[in-house]
Design a protein around this motif. Structure first.
Motif, PDB file in Angstrom:
ATOM      1  N   ASP A 189       0.865  -1.175   0.000  1.00 32.04           N
ATOM      2  CA  ASP A 189       0.000   0.000   0.000  1.00 32.04           C
ATOM      3  C   ASP A 189       0.903   1.226   0.000  1.00 32.04           C
ATOM      4  O   ASP A 189       1.655   1.450   0.939  1.00 32.04           O
ATOM      5  N   TYR A 258      -0.791  -1.011  -4.755  1.00 28.40           N
ATOM      6  CA  TYR A 258      -2.079  -0.341  -4.918  1.00 28.40           C
ATOM      7  C   TYR A 258      -2.058   0.994  -4.187  1.00 28.40           C
ATOM      8  O   TYR A 258      -1.237   1.233  -3.298  1.00 28.40           O
ATOM      9  N   CYS A 259      -2.986   1.874  -4.582  1.00 32.84           N
ATOM     10  CA  CYS A 259      -3.141   3.169  -3.904  1.00 32.84           C
ATOM     11  C   CYS A 259      -4.631   3.480  -3.822  1.00 32.84           C
ATOM     12  O   CYS A 259      -5.386   2.724  -3.228  1.00 32.84           O
ATOM     13  N   GLY A 262      -4.789   3.968  -8.610  1.00 32.41           N
ATOM     14  CA  GLY A 262      -3.805   3.238  -9.397  1.00 32.41           C
ATOM     15  C   GLY A 262      -2.668   4.055  -9.965  1.00 32.41           C
ATOM     16  O   GLY A 262      -1.758   3.503 -10.578  1.00 32.41           O
ATOM     17  N   SER A 265       0.411   4.125  -7.235  1.00 33.51           N
ATOM     18  CA  SER A 265       0.945   2.759  -7.179  1.00 33.51           C
ATOM     19  C   SER A 265       1.701   2.403  -8.443  1.00 33.51           C
ATOM     20  O   SER A 265       2.583   1.544  -8.416  1.00 33.51           O
ATOM     21  N   SER A 286      -7.506  -0.481  -7.133  1.00 36.97           N
ATOM     22  CA  SER A 286      -7.021   0.112  -5.883  1.00 36.97           C
ATOM     23  C   SER A 286      -8.141   0.340  -4.866  1.00 36.97           C
ATOM     24  O   SER A 286      -9.154  -0.341  -4.873  1.00 36.97           O
ATOM     25  N   TRP A 287      -7.933   1.315  -3.958  1.00 34.71           N
ATOM     26  CA  TRP A 287      -8.835   1.430  -2.820  1.00 34.71           C
ATOM     27  C   TRP A 287     -10.231   1.900  -3.196  1.00 34.71           C
ATOM     28  O   TRP A 287     -11.213   1.564  -2.514  1.00 34.71           O
TER      29      TRP A 287
END
Length: 309
Positions: A189, A258-259, A262, A265, A286-287
């Motif tokens: 992360d 991931y972030c 994207g 990351s 991602s998140w």
């Protein structure tokens, strides 16, 4: 229990050695601003800007550069996906890219979206792609020339491959890893500590949000900015190996970065895969995808449950 002292230092040293032995890094993954300045006039070099801020390219760009708009050119504008193969091939041909063209990507925001562009190029098997170390900010900070003149080129003849998703992670794979007692890959992360811990959902002022705060279970937190120096250039391979080994990421297992959407990351994907040579996938959902999904496990160190509250 946290290992300290000589034993920890020995573990990191062994980890670095293992990572170095596994790495297949690309020494040409980056070009300096000086290299680019010296090679701008070459007909076989194409400079492409991928920035997030609309209008920045039009207000001034590296002379001869063409503009790929992240919001529309490199994505499918109907579904949340990357641009399709045919569209990407035509985009490159329109930019004058042929099979023997050397491509240099750069952008604003510390090259986040330029790195995302490099990831898309990699998915479609386009070789000879490098990132301008330090990006647009470093070029401008050094007082190098900018142009407002649009540039057009004769059509190129490049043919791109079918999409290779071996460097792209999707939600089912990530959920399987998050739910496993013996995961097949390491999750990294790269968001801020506040996002990772669940104190906030996203940086202030952003529009793409999830309803849940926290991180994917099992993920370690190594903020993207740990990979760069103050001028935005990447740290040395030796420094990067040490930084990620400190978090237990040494290249001995596949990695998924991931972030939030994207792009950050992708920056870490570039550092780990291109500079260190580790086996890395970017989870571009991602998140915003994971934190909005029903029935997936979430780790929240801040004790928040819903909407960051």
């Amino acid at each position: 229990m946290r290992i300290k002292g000589p034993i920890r230092r020995l573990a990191i040293t062994l980890s670095l050695a293992l990572g170095a032995s596994l790495a297949h890094a690309n020494p040409d993954a980056l070009v300096s601003t000086q290299w680019l300045a010296d090679n701008l006039e070459r007909e076989d070099v194409r400079v492409i800007e991928v920035s997030v801020n609309p209008g920045k390219f039009e207000r001034g760009h590296i002379p001869g550069a063409v503009n790929f708009r992240w919001h529309t050119d490199l994505v499918d504008t109907v579904s949340r996906d990357i641009i399709a193969r045919d569209g990407f091939e035509q985009l490159l041909r329109d930019a004058g890219v042929s099979s023997d063209t050397e491509i240099v990507l750069y952008g604003d925001s510390n090259n986040w979206f330029a790195a995302w562009g490099a990831w898309v190029f990699d998915i479609y098997g386009v070789d000879n792609v490098r990132l301008l170390d330090g990006g647009r900010n470093k070029w401008e900070a050094e007082g190098r020339p900018l142009s407002i003149r649009p540039t057009s080129y004769d059509a190129g003849d490049i043919t791109v491959a079918e999409a290779d998703y071996s460097i792209r992670a999707f939600l089912p794979e990530v959920v399987e890893i998050a739910s496993s007692s013996d995961p097949s890959a390491q999750l990294v992360d790269i968001r801020s500590a506040a996002e990772y811990e669940g104190r906030i959902i996203a940086p202030e002022g952003v529009d793409e949000l999830s309803v849940r705060a926290g991180h994917i279970p099992g993920a370690v937190n190594v903020g993207w900015s740990n990979a760069v120096d103050e001028d935005g250039t990447f740290k040395s391979a030796e420094e990067l190996r040490a930084i990620y080994a400190e978090a237990g990421v040494d290249g001995s297992k596949p990695v998924i970065t991931y972030c939030r959407i994207g792009e950050r990351s992708s920056h870490t994907w570039f550092a780990l895969s291109k500079i260190l040579g580790y086996e890395v996938k970017n989870y571009d959902g991602s998140w915003t995808e994971y934190g909005n999904s029903v029935g997936v496990p979430v780790t929240n160190l801040a004790g928040t449950v819903w909407g960051g509250q």
